[in-house]
Design a protein around this motif. Structure first.
Motif, PDB file in Angstrom:
ATOM      1  N   HIS A   1      -9.449  21.057  16.655  1.00 29.74           N
ATOM      2  CA  HIS A   1     -10.104  22.319  16.985  1.00 29.74           C
ATOM      3  C   HIS A   1      -9.715  22.577  18.430  1.00 29.74           C
ATOM      4  N   GLN A   2      -8.793  23.496  18.611  1.00 24.16           N
ATOM      5  CA  GLN A   2      -8.154  23.694  19.912  1.00 24.16           C
ATOM      6  C   GLN A   2      -7.484  22.376  20.315  1.00 24.16           C
TER       7      GLN A   2
ATOM      8  N   LEU B   1      -1.568  23.165  25.209  1.00 28.55           N
ATOM      9  CA  LEU B   1      -2.069  24.236  24.354  1.00 28.55           C
ATOM     10  C   LEU B   1      -2.109  25.564  25.102  1.00 28.55           C
TER      11      LEU B   1
ATOM     12  N   LYS C   1      -0.280  28.959  24.123  1.00 33.14           N
ATOM     13  CA  LYS C   1      -1.100  30.145  23.845  1.00 33.14           C
ATOM     14  C   LYS C   1      -0.690  31.317  24.728  1.00 33.14           C
TER      15      LYS C   1
ATOM     16  N   SER D   1      -1.995  22.218  13.936  1.00 33.48           N
ATOM     17  CA  SER D   1      -3.347  22.712  13.689  1.00 33.48           C
ATOM     18  C   SER D   1      -3.576  24.085  14.303  1.00 33.48           C
ATOM     19  N   ASN D   2      -2.980  24.329  15.457  1.00 34.01           N
ATOM     20  CA  ASN D   2      -3.233  25.581  16.172  1.00 34.01           C
ATOM     21  C   ASN D   2      -2.198  26.676  15.916  1.00 34.01           C
TER      22      ASN D   2
END
Length: 124
Positions: free
Chosen positions: A36-37, A69, A73, A115-116
């Motif tokens: 999660h993040q 991350l 992003k 996941s992201n």
């Protein structure tokens, strides 16, 4: 306690143990741990015990993952903002190349990236 079910004493047959840790040579970690993040989360008892006993969610690791991350992003935000603009292809290629680079070495951020940013994988 020792993280293996069936462990009774030092004379026990180790082959009869049921280990809780994920051995990535035998068990696919992605089936038991997701993100999660930047924070690892478990999807099974194997994942929970591996995260817990190996402290995979400690702050130091989370901060390192968060840095990677945030970098990706930012590139994703640039790409999303460029859709329909003349420089869309160049910005998309930059973002996708960075994703490819992280995924190609199957390194420490591999599962977090999947996941992201998994929705982009078919386009790579």
């Amino acid at each position: 306690t020792y993280p293996a079910a069936g462990f009774t004493n030092y004379n026990s047959n180790i082959n009869l143990e049921y280990p809780w840790f994920i051995n990535p040579c035998v068990i696919d970690p992605e089936e038991h741990i997701t993100f999660h993040q930047e924070v690892p989360t478990h999807t099974s008892l194997h994942g929970e015990k591996t995260i817990e006993y190996l402290s995979l969610d400690r702050e130091e690791l989370n901060e390192m993952r968060l840095s990677k991350l945030n970098d990706l992003k930012s590139l994703e935000d640039c790409y999303q903002s460029s859709i329909g603009l003349p420089n869309e292809n160049r910005i998309r290629d930059n973002f996708f190349n960075r994703l490819r680079a992280v995924l190609s070495n199957n390194g420490e951020y591999y599962s977090m990236i999947l996941s992201n940013f998994g929705r982009y994988i078919p386009n790579l």
